[in-house]
Design a protein around this motif. Structure first.
Motif, PDB file in Angstrom:
ATOM      1  N   PHE A  61      56.172 -40.147 -26.783  1.00  0.00           N
ATOM      2  CA  PHE A  61      55.625 -40.899 -25.658  1.00  0.00           C
ATOM      3  C   PHE A  61      54.266 -40.322 -25.274  1.00  0.00           C
ATOM      4  CE2 PHE A  61      56.655 -42.285 -21.038  1.00  0.00           C
ATOM      5  CZ  PHE A  61      56.280 -43.599 -21.285  1.00  0.00           C
ATOM      6  N   THR A  62      53.225 -41.163 -25.237  1.00  0.00           N
ATOM      7  CA  THR A  62      51.878 -40.651 -24.956  1.00  0.00           C
ATOM      8  C   THR A  62      51.752 -39.978 -23.586  1.00  0.00           C
ATOM      9  OG1 THR A  62      51.175 -42.892 -24.314  1.00  0.00           O
ATOM     10  CG2 THR A  62      50.666 -42.168 -26.560  1.00  0.00           C
ATOM     11  N   PRO A  63      52.432 -40.441 -22.529  1.00  0.00           N
ATOM     12  CA  PRO A  63      52.341 -39.678 -21.275  1.00  0.00           C
ATOM     13  C   PRO A  63      52.886 -38.257 -21.407  1.00  0.00           C
ATOM     14  CG  PRO A  63      53.032 -41.912 -20.801  1.00  0.00           C
ATOM     15  CD  PRO A  63      53.066 -41.758 -22.292  1.00  0.00           C
ATOM     16  N   ASP A  64      53.867 -38.038 -22.280  1.00  0.00           N
ATOM     17  CA  ASP A  64      54.357 -36.676 -22.518  1.00  0.00           C
ATOM     18  C   ASP A  64      53.296 -35.839 -23.229  1.00  0.00           C
ATOM     19  OD1 ASP A  64      56.766 -37.407 -21.382  1.00  0.00           O
ATOM     20  OD2 ASP A  64      57.819 -37.628 -23.293  1.00  0.00           O
ATOM     21  N   VAL A  65      52.639 -36.439 -24.232  1.00  0.00           N
ATOM     22  CA  VAL A  65      51.575 -35.726 -24.944  1.00  0.00           C
ATOM     23  C   VAL A  65      50.419 -35.416 -23.991  1.00  0.00           C
ATOM     24  CG1 VAL A  65      49.916 -35.830 -26.845  1.00  0.00           C
ATOM     25  CG2 VAL A  65      52.205 -36.812 -27.129  1.00  0.00           C
ATOM     26  N   ALA A  66      50.106 -36.354 -23.110  1.00  0.00           N
ATOM     27  CA  ALA A  66      49.030 -36.127 -22.135  1.00  0.00           C
ATOM     28  C   ALA A  66      49.356 -34.948 -21.236  1.00  0.00           C
ATOM     29  CB  ALA A  66      48.807 -37.389 -21.306  1.00  0.00           C
ATOM     30  N   LEU A  67      50.627 -34.823 -20.846  1.00  0.00           N
ATOM     31  CA  LEU A  67      51.030 -33.663 -20.031  1.00  0.00           C
ATOM     32  C   LEU A  67      50.869 -32.373 -20.828  1.00  0.00           C
ATOM     33  CD1 LEU A  67      53.907 -33.214 -17.582  1.00  0.00           C
ATOM     34  CD2 LEU A  67      53.843 -31.698 -19.566  1.00  0.00           C
ATOM     35  N   VAL A  68      51.251 -32.392 -22.116  1.00  0.00           N
ATOM     36  CA  VAL A  68      51.069 -31.219 -22.976  1.00  0.00           C
ATOM     37  C   VAL A  68      49.595 -30.819 -23.022  1.00  0.00           C
ATOM     38  CG1 VAL A  68      51.124 -30.444 -25.388  1.00  0.00           C
ATOM     39  CG2 VAL A  68      53.121 -31.598 -24.404  1.00  0.00           C
ATOM     40  N   ILE A  69      48.718 -31.809 -23.205  1.00  0.00           N
ATOM     41  CA  ILE A  69      47.289 -31.507 -23.291  1.00  0.00           C
ATOM     42  C   ILE A  69      46.769 -30.988 -21.955  1.00  0.00           C
ATOM     43  CG2 ILE A  69      45.006 -32.509 -23.676  1.00  0.00           C
ATOM     44  CD1 ILE A  69      46.322 -34.406 -25.701  1.00  0.00           C
ATOM     45  N   ARG A  70      47.224 -31.573 -20.854  1.00  0.00           N
ATOM     46  CA  ARG A  70      46.795 -31.061 -19.548  1.00  0.00           C
ATOM     47  C   ARG A  70      47.201 -29.602 -19.381  1.00  0.00           C
ATOM     48  NH1 ARG A  70      49.125 -30.361 -14.645  1.00  0.00           N
ATOM     49  NH2 ARG A  70      50.933 -31.686 -15.047  1.00  0.00           N
ATOM     50  N   GLU A  71      48.411 -29.254 -19.794  1.00  0.00           N
ATOM     51  CA  GLU A  71      48.855 -27.867 -19.663  1.00  0.00           C
ATOM     52  C   GLU A  71      48.034 -26.946 -20.564  1.00  0.00           C
ATOM     53  OE1 GLU A  71      53.058 -28.369 -20.400  1.00  0.00           O
ATOM     54  OE2 GLU A  71      53.476 -28.542 -18.248  1.00  0.00           O
ATOM     55  N   LEU A  72      47.644 -27.429 -21.736  1.00  0.00           N
ATOM     56  CA  LEU A  72      46.777 -26.639 -22.613  1.00  0.00           C
ATOM     57  C   LEU A  72      45.385 -26.483 -21.989  1.00  0.00           C
ATOM     58  CD1 LEU A  72      47.864 -28.212 -26.010  1.00  0.00           C
ATOM     59  CD2 LEU A  72      48.123 -25.795 -25.387  1.00  0.00           C
ATOM     60  N   LEU A  73      44.871 -27.537 -21.375  1.00  0.00           N
ATOM     61  CA  LEU A  73      43.578 -27.451 -20.701  1.00  0.00           C
ATOM     62  C   LEU A  73      43.634 -26.495 -19.518  1.00  0.00           C
ATOM     63  CD1 LEU A  73      42.586 -31.218 -20.788  1.00  0.00           C
ATOM     64  CD2 LEU A  73      41.311 -29.362 -21.881  1.00  0.00           C
TER      65      LEU A  73
ATOM     66  N   ALA B 143      38.453 -42.152 -25.114  1.00  0.00           N
ATOM     67  CA  ALA B 143      39.254 -42.317 -23.900  1.00  0.00           C
ATOM     68  C   ALA B 143      39.828 -43.711 -23.740  1.00  0.00           C
ATOM     69  CB  ALA B 143      38.411 -41.976 -22.672  1.00  0.00           C
ATOM     70  N   SER B 144      39.382 -44.678 -24.552  1.00  0.00           N
ATOM     71  CA  SER B 144      39.901 -46.035 -24.418  1.00  0.00           C
ATOM     72  C   SER B 144      41.085 -46.306 -25.338  1.00  0.00           C
ATOM     73  CB  SER B 144      38.793 -47.065 -24.699  1.00  0.00           C
ATOM     74  OG  SER B 144      38.348 -46.958 -26.044  1.00  0.00           O
ATOM     75  N   GLY B 145      41.448 -45.333 -26.174  1.00  0.00           N
ATOM     76  CA  GLY B 145      42.549 -45.518 -27.103  1.00  0.00           C
ATOM     77  C   GLY B 145      43.903 -45.238 -26.472  1.00  0.00           C
ATOM     78  N   LEU B 146      44.942 -45.390 -27.255  1.00  0.00           N
ATOM     79  CA  LEU B 146      46.325 -45.259 -26.785  1.00  0.00           C
ATOM     80  C   LEU B 146      46.570 -43.903 -26.118  1.00  0.00           C
ATOM     81  CD1 LEU B 146      49.230 -46.596 -26.890  1.00  0.00           C
ATOM     82  CD2 LEU B 146      49.572 -45.246 -28.975  1.00  0.00           C
ATOM     83  N   LEU B 147      46.210 -42.819 -26.802  1.00  0.00           N
ATOM     84  CA  LEU B 147      46.404 -41.486 -26.240  1.00  0.00           C
ATOM     85  C   LEU B 147      45.334 -41.152 -25.214  1.00  0.00           C
ATOM     86  CD1 LEU B 147      47.849 -38.792 -26.088  1.00  0.00           C
ATOM     87  CD2 LEU B 147      46.580 -38.051 -28.118  1.00  0.00           C
ATOM     88  N   GLY B 148      44.095 -41.558 -25.462  1.00  0.00           N
ATOM     89  CA  GLY B 148      43.008 -41.252 -24.532  1.00  0.00           C
ATOM     90  C   GLY B 148      43.263 -41.796 -23.135  1.00  0.00           C
ATOM     91  N   ARG B 149      43.760 -43.022 -23.056  1.00  0.00           N
ATOM     92  CA  ARG B 149      44.044 -43.603 -21.742  1.00  0.00           C
ATOM     93  C   ARG B 149      45.138 -42.824 -21.013  1.00  0.00           C
ATOM     94  NH1 ARG B 149      44.401 -48.215 -24.748  1.00  0.00           N
ATOM     95  NH2 ARG B 149      46.601 -48.452 -24.172  1.00  0.00           N
ATOM     96  N   ALA B 150      46.179 -42.434 -21.762  1.00  0.00           N
ATOM     97  CA  ALA B 150      47.259 -41.661 -21.146  1.00  0.00           C
ATOM     98  C   ALA B 150      46.733 -40.329 -20.626  1.00  0.00           C
ATOM     99  CB  ALA B 150      48.384 -41.434 -22.161  1.00  0.00           C
ATOM    100  N   LEU B 151      45.817 -39.716 -21.365  1.00  0.00           N
ATOM    101  CA  LEU B 151      45.259 -38.433 -20.938  1.00  0.00           C
ATOM    102  C   LEU B 151      44.391 -38.603 -19.694  1.00  0.00           C
ATOM    103  CD1 LEU B 151      44.883 -35.441 -21.345  1.00  0.00           C
ATOM    104  CD2 LEU B 151      43.115 -35.926 -23.044  1.00  0.00           C
ATOM    105  N   VAL B 152      43.603 -39.660 -19.652  1.00  0.00           N
ATOM    106  CA  VAL B 152      42.796 -39.909 -18.453  1.00  0.00           C
ATOM    107  C   VAL B 152      43.692 -40.053 -17.231  1.00  0.00           C
ATOM    108  CG1 VAL B 152      41.286 -41.587 -17.319  1.00  0.00           C
ATOM    109  CG2 VAL B 152      40.844 -40.931 -19.690  1.00  0.00           C
ATOM    110  N   ARG B 153      44.767 -40.824 -17.364  1.00  0.00           N
ATOM    111  CA  ARG B 153      45.689 -40.996 -16.236  1.00  0.00           C
ATOM    112  C   ARG B 153      46.305 -39.666 -15.821  1.00  0.00           C
ATOM    113  NH1 ARG B 153      46.836 -45.911 -18.959  1.00  0.00           N
ATOM    114  NH2 ARG B 153      48.468 -44.907 -20.190  1.00  0.00           N
TER     115      ARG B 153
END
Length: 305
Positions: A201-213, A9-19
């Motif tokens: 863009f990592t915030p876009d990937v984070a949104l993709v993962i949220r939708e998958l979750l 969660a402290s990495g580039l993508l992990g932080r974006a996903l937490v947010r």
């Protein structure tokens, strides 16, 4: 209550996903980290099988997102055993632990599982990695999918997003050289103009993962292999030009039209995102807007960087 574990969660993508998940009410999120453990994070060495088993048994997540990995191709090439420990063995540990409680697992993979000779690549296209990084990530994909049918591999290309240092992304790592090349007595910066990349863009990937979750939480989990990618093709030379423009500087950049990396890299691994698009999943922020936001945010926090 739906419970998600974010590994790395402290990495580039992990932080974006937490947010991104902070906007999701009603879920419980557990974060793990290794080298930079924050106050709301659990320290976890994903290479330690017993520690992984104990973590999953204790936290009992409904879904696990594995964002921890060794992503630097040159590092993987020089120390393939260390790369395998993170990119293969750690994934296998989580797959085994998740199977015991039927937790859904999403593991991040890469476009480098392909050789770049025949894009665009579908999820079912035949992989042929050119370097140790790609080979380790492909082996990690297979370790996950062989261990459990309740899992998804999400392949991604070159990522950029909010950073804690210029070097955190291969996109923003260009900034110091670009700035140096803009100085009056600065040397020109040689930039790769051979390989085509698709910065995402990592915030876009984070949104993709949220939708998958969300689909997983609703009992409609996506399984197998999926891919997500930005849709703007550009070489590092073109990325550098656009960064210079965003910085408002005139940098002396030179296009290098032949591959020069010591570690072999594919020429064009464009990932087809059609499977997720067909599900109505995804968002793409234009690169110029995304990189401007990243630069502004970092320079506001580090005005002398």
């Amino acid at each position: 209550m739906f419970k998600v574990a974010i590994v790395g969660a402290s990495g580039l993508l992990g932080r974006a996903l937490v947010r991104e998940l902070q906007t999701q009410t009603g879920w419980q999120v557990v974060q793990t980290a290794f080298s930079r453990v924050g106050p709301q994070q659990v320290a976890l060495d994903v290479r330690d099988a017993r520690a992984v088993v104990d973590f999953v048994a204790r936290e009992a997540p409904d879904a696990i997102v594995i964002a921890a990995a060794e992503r630097r191709p040159d590092v993987c090439e020089h120390d393939p055993a260390a790369a395998r420990a993170l990119n293969v063995d750690a994934v296998r540990h989580f797959a085994a632990a998740a199977t015991a409680r039927n937790a859904w697992v999403l593991s991040i993979s890469t476009d480098y599982v392909f050789d770049g000779s025949a894009p665009p690549y579908l999820p079912e296209s035949t992989p042929n990695p050119l370097n140790a990084y790609g080979r380790s990530k492909l082996e990690g994909e297979r370790a996950l999918l062989d261990a459990t049918g309740n899992a998804l591999v999400l392949r991604l290309p070159l990522l950029y997003g909010p950073i804690v240092s210029w070097q955190e992304s291969a996109v923003t790592s260009l900034v110091p050289a670009i700035r140096a090349a803009a100085q009056k007595d600065g040397k020109p910066a040689l930039m790769d103009a051979w390989a085509t990349r698709y910065p995402t863009f990592t915030p876009d990937v984070a949104l993709v993962i949220r939708e998958l979750l969300t689909r997983c939480a609703d009992g409609d989990a996506v399984r197998g292999i999926a891919q997500w990618s930005g849709d703007e093709p550009m070489t590092k030379y073109e990325i550098a030009q656009r960064i210079a423009r965003a910085l408002g500087i005139d940098a002396n950049l030179i296009a290098q039209t032949e591959p020069a990396d010591a570690t072999p890299r594919p020429r064009d691994c464009h990932l087809d995102s059609g499977r997720l698009e067909a599900l109505g999943i995804g968002r793409r922020t234009p690169f110029d807007a995304g990189i401007r936001a990243v630069l502004d945010a970092f320079e506001a926090q580090h005005p002398r960087a």
